[in-house]
Scaffold this active site. Structure first.
Site, mmCIF file in Angstrom:
data_model
loop_
_atom_site.group_PDB
_atom_site.id
_atom_site.type_symbol
_atom_site.label_atom_id
_atom_site.label_comp_id
_atom_site.label_asym_id
_atom_site.label_seq_id
_atom_site.Cartn_x
_atom_site.Cartn_y
_atom_site.Cartn_z
ATOM 1 N N GLU A 122 90.889 66.824 36.203
ATOM 2 C CA GLU A 122 90.979 65.371 35.993
ATOM 3 C C GLU A 122 92.273 64.797 36.568
ATOM 4 O OE1 GLU A 122 88.385 63.788 35.115
ATOM 5 O OE2 GLU A 122 87.290 65.645 34.687
ATOM 6 N N GLU A 161 83.914 65.946 43.250
ATOM 7 C CA GLU A 161 84.002 66.968 42.213
ATOM 8 C C GLU A 161 84.447 68.307 42.798
ATOM 9 O OE1 GLU A 161 83.270 66.891 38.551
ATOM 10 O OE2 GLU A 161 84.084 65.023 39.329
#
Length: 375
Positions: free
Chosen positions: A144, A194
């Site tokens: 993140e 991602e």
């Protein structure tokens, strides 16, 4: 030994101090080439600039922050202190100057996200916190923080908003189609992003096994004693190489509505990168710096992305990708190869090859007429 020596050893025994730090690292160091290509394609999408500028001013950023502040638990030294330590450590390793706020929200579904327009916010669910051990969670927090460093939170926030908006205006044909086009492009980019963030998570955790365990748990739950990394990676290989052209098309259709790539694919991509020279160079301290970002060439980025795609297509075991590679290489008999690739959906002509096998295992003579569709 002096008191200073004791203090130094104490610091060295802290896990975060045993990890390498990357001062001034640019997100270009870990960004997947497909991530950059998809983002460039997204920005070139007709109408995206208009939508982006409009939403940047209209999205209720303050409301979003107040929502998490009022209905989630903010990570700090007093609350979820172990997550707070991981967050600060991840920002230290990737040299992110401002530590973004992190919230834990009640949701049994394991998930994490980095959102926000002006400043990124990291949100993790209770399902994820309860599922992962410390080192697995460290990789997720690094993942993140990687999103934050890459500036992904802005596009992720717009994707969430547009996904909700698409449902509300589904009854307006043209409006819905325009929004869906942008949502589809955003999802394509986010799936690629991602892969970049997984790499950032590995740079923070610096433990490939922990990253793999985390992905396995997300796929199969907290049953590590029932799972095996090698077998999990074989699934990814089987997924890529198995089937015919019909399966290749189905893979594309299955992934289109998803915001994340399939978990086995993520694991295989991350392992491949961890074994690459690029990863080793970063670990040795040789990586692009943020101070050099302004001097980077867009053309060079395009070349890198194009080269990466070409290499992936050439080495891919997917039937459709192999067909694309053959076309690019000038392979002949395209029609026959396509017909054979789609197996039962099209019969093969005599010059195309051997007889086909029916569903019950008996050989059928070649035919020029494709079978009719039966409802």
């Amino acid at each position: 030994m002096s008191e200073d020596g004791h203090e130094q050893n104490a610091h060295e025994n802290v896990p975060s101090r045993q990890r390498r730090r990357f001062p001034g690292i640019s997100s270009r160091a870990y960004e997947h080439p497909a991530d950059r290509s998809a983002l460039v394609a997204l920005r070139k999408l007709t109408g995206f600039d208009t939508v982006f500028k409009a939403l940047s001013g209209l999205l209720p950023e303050r409301s979003l922050r107040l929502l998490f502040l009022s209905d989630s638990v903010r990570v700090s030294d007093q609350q979820f202190s172990h997550l707070n330590d991981m967050l600060r450590d991840a920002c230290y390793i990737l040299d992110l100057e401002k530590v973004p706020p992190m919230y834990v929200t009640q949701d049994p579904q394991p998930n994490a996200m980095c959102i926000g327009l002006d400043e990124p916010i990291i949100v993790v669910t209770t399902g994820l916190v309860e599922l992962l051990d410390e080192e697995e969670m460290r990789a997720v927090v690094g993942h993140e923080v990687g999103h934050a460093l890459s500036g992904h939170s802005v596009y992720r926030t717009i994707l969430l908003f547009l996904t909700s908006l698409a449902l509300k205006v589904a009854w307006i044909p043209l409006g819905n189609l325009a929004i869906l086009a942008i949502v589809t492009a955003l999802r394509e980019w986010f799936r690629k992003s991602e892969l970049s963030a997984d790499r950032a998570g590995l740079l923070v955790g610096q433990d490939l096994r922990a990253s793999m365990r985390g992905l396995m748990k997300i796929a199969g739950g907290n049953h590590l004693h029932e799972m095996n990394v090698d077998a999990f990676l074989k699934q990814a290989e089987e997924f890529e190489s198995g089937g015919d052209l019909r399966d290749s098309v189905l893979k594309i259709l299955n992934v289109l509505p998803r915001s994340h790539p399939f978990t086995t694919v993520r694991a295989a991509e991350l392992k491949k990168w961890a074994e690459s020279r690029d990863y080793q160079r970063i670990m040795d301290g040789h990586y692009p710096r943020r101070s050099e970002d302004k001097d980077t060439s867009v053309t060079d980025s395009f070349r890198e992305s194009a080269a990466s795609y070409a290499s992936n297509v050439k080495s891919s075991k997917d039937p459709l990708m192999k067909l694309v590679s053959d076309i690019a290489g000038g392979a002949g008999d395209l029609g026959g190869r396509v017909r054979r690739g789609f197996g039962g959906f099209a019969g093969s002509t005599p010059q195309d090859g051997p007889p086909t096998e029916s569903a019950n295992g008996t050989e059928q003579p070649p035919t020029d007429t494709p079978p009719r569709d039966e409802d």
